[in-house]
Design an enzyme around this catalytic site. Structure first.
Site, PDB file in Angstrom:
ATOM      1  N   GLU A 101      17.315  38.162 125.619  1.00  0.00           N
ATOM      2  CA  GLU A 101      16.789  39.526 125.742  1.00  0.00           C
ATOM      3  C   GLU A 101      15.327  39.471 126.174  1.00  0.00           C
ATOM      4  OE1 GLU A 101      18.043  42.096 122.557  1.00  0.00           O
ATOM      5  OE2 GLU A 101      16.168  43.225 122.607  1.00  0.00           O
ATOM      6  N   ASP A 103      12.179  42.255 126.438  1.00  0.00           N
ATOM      7  CA  ASP A 103      11.908  43.604 125.929  1.00  0.00           C
ATOM      8  C   ASP A 103      10.565  44.180 126.346  1.00  0.00           C
ATOM      9  OD1 ASP A 103      14.232  43.455 124.458  1.00  0.00           O
ATOM     10  OD2 ASP A 103      13.253  43.044 122.558  1.00  0.00           O
ATOM     11  N   GLU A 105       8.988  47.663 124.766  1.00  0.00           N
ATOM     12  CA  GLU A 105       9.163  48.781 123.846  1.00  0.00           C
ATOM     13  C   GLU A 105       7.823  49.505 123.727  1.00  0.00           C
ATOM     14  OE1 GLU A 105      10.816  47.715 120.087  1.00  0.00           O
ATOM     15  OE2 GLU A 105      12.563  46.720 120.954  1.00  0.00           O
ATOM     16  N   ASN A 120       8.774  41.298 123.798  1.00  0.00           N
ATOM     17  CA  ASN A 120       9.446  40.232 123.046  1.00  0.00           C
ATOM     18  C   ASN A 120      10.403  39.510 123.985  1.00  0.00           C
ATOM     19  OD1 ASN A 120      10.139  38.609 120.897  1.00  0.00           O
ATOM     20  ND2 ASN A 120      11.030  40.234 119.640  1.00  0.00           N
ATOM     21  N   GLU A 130       6.790  38.205 119.593  1.00  0.00           N
ATOM     22  CA  GLU A 130       6.183  39.488 119.909  1.00  0.00           C
ATOM     23  C   GLU A 130       4.740  39.330 120.385  1.00  0.00           C
ATOM     24  OE1 GLU A 130       7.411  38.675 116.922  1.00  0.00           O
ATOM     25  OE2 GLU A 130       8.937  40.130 116.290  1.00  0.00           O
ATOM     26  N   TRP A 195       9.308  52.375 110.761  1.00  0.00           N
ATOM     27  CA  TRP A 195       8.442  51.223 111.038  1.00  0.00           C
ATOM     28  C   TRP A 195       7.521  51.384 112.252  1.00  0.00           C
ATOM     29  CZ3 TRP A 195       8.659  48.739 115.756  1.00  0.00           C
ATOM     30  CH2 TRP A 195       9.791  48.965 116.539  1.00  0.00           C
ATOM     31  N   GLY A 199       3.285  51.069 110.670  1.00  0.00           N
ATOM     32  CA  GLY A 199       4.189  50.440 109.717  1.00  0.00           C
ATOM     33  C   GLY A 199       5.107  51.395 108.999  1.00  0.00           C
ATOM     34  N   ARG A 282       2.463  34.107 109.321  1.00  0.00           N
ATOM     35  CA  ARG A 282       3.888  34.356 109.542  1.00  0.00           C
ATOM     36  C   ARG A 282       4.672  33.055 109.713  1.00  0.00           C
ATOM     37  NH1 ARG A 282       6.104  37.809 114.721  1.00  0.00           N
ATOM     38  NH2 ARG A 282       8.320  37.808 114.211  1.00  0.00           N
TER      39      ARG A 282
END
Length: 294
Positions: A101, A103, A105, A120, A130, A195, A199, A282
């Site tokens: 994929e 992306d 967005e 992404n 991302e 989200w 957030g 992360r």
């Protein structure tokens, strides 16, 4: 914004190196509605398509063709005013759990606050790559062109001809790349107020509904997947077969020129607000392998 004009002009010139001959699309002929119960409508004799979101449902469409490499362009005018909670998408995707994929967005915001451009790349079902940007213009007052150049060595994201991201093929170093699975184009407008904006702290204001995002200028200079075979525009493979080819159908074997690379790095320095490669919290075991490669 006036002071950016010379930079963007040179960026547009640089991006011409990446452009093949665009195959203009007609939304009646080249796309089909996939959901929304009539909330998506082809307009202007097939030259445009509007997607609508209300409290009941959003809407979406897909290309009739699947592609395996190409340059895909779409002009989009995003939801104006208070777009908080809304997400407009333009992306390529294959099917299945191990899908690939690519992306674009667009995450809405309250009036006067900027949209977030979210990008992404998924390979074999694995995303988490991302990068997010603030756009340097108001994307709701006019149409702007968002482009995906996808060839066997690069996935390049561009905005109005300015490259913003280059995901390179590092398969030789153990990094998966979307190279084997044909992908269809998808676009949608939907409610993600759990989200999308700050957030999820800011919800959609349904008194402003229906929300509308408009699409036009769809072009796909691309290899079409048909009956288990790849059909490419005339001249694509011939150009690629020439050693060191830099002309012909440019997207097949093109990469960023030095000027295009400098423009991309300028955008990333000025407008990038999140980069997964810089998010050590992360990835406590270490950032993904491609982040360490140059």
């Amino acid at each position: 914004m006036r002071s950016f004009a010379p930079v963007f002009l040179s960026a547009v010139v640089a991006w011409l190196e990446l452009a093949g001959t665009a195959q203009g699309g007609n939304f009646y002929q080249d796309t089909e509605m996939t959901w929304g119960d009539g909330r998506g409508k082809v307009v202007d004799g097939g030259r445009g398509l509007d997607l609508t979101l209300d409290r009941t449902s959003g809407s979406g469409f897909q290309s009739k063709s699947e592609y395996l490499f190409g340059k895909i362009d779409m002009q989009i005018k995003l939801v104006p005013g208070n777009s908080a909670g809304t997400v407009t998408t333009f992306y390529l995707s294959s099917q299945g759990d191990a899908h690939d994929e690519i992306d674009f967005e667009f995450l809405g915001n309250v009036s006067g606050e900027p949209y977030t451009l979210h990008t992404n790349v998924f390979t074999r079902g694995q995303g988490q790559r991302e990068q997010q940007f603030r756009l340097w213009f108001d994307p709701t007052t006019a149409f702007h062109t968002y482009s995906i150049l996808w060839n066997p060595q690069h996935v390049i994201f561009a905005v109005d001809g300015t490259p913003v991201r280059d995901f390179k093929n590092h398969e030789a170093r153990g990094v998966a790349f979307p190279r084997m699975q044909p992908m269809r184009l998808y676009a949608s407008l939907w409610n993600a107020d759990d989200w999308a904006t700050q957030g999820g702290r800011v919800k959609a204001d349904w008194s402003k509904a229906p929300f509308v995002a408009s699409f036009r200028g769809f072009s796909a200079d691309a290899c079409v997947w048909d009956g288990g075979r790849q059909r490419c525009p005339e001249g694509t493979m011939e150009a690629a077969a020439v050693a060191g080819a830099g002309s012909g159908r440019g997207w097949w074997n093109q990469q960023l020129s030095d000027m295009s690379y400098r423009r991309m790095r300028w955008v990333q320095r000025k407008f990038m607000i999140y980069n997964y490669c810089a998010d050590a919290k992360r990835f406590p075991q270490g950032v993904p392998a491609e982040c360490k490669l140059r």
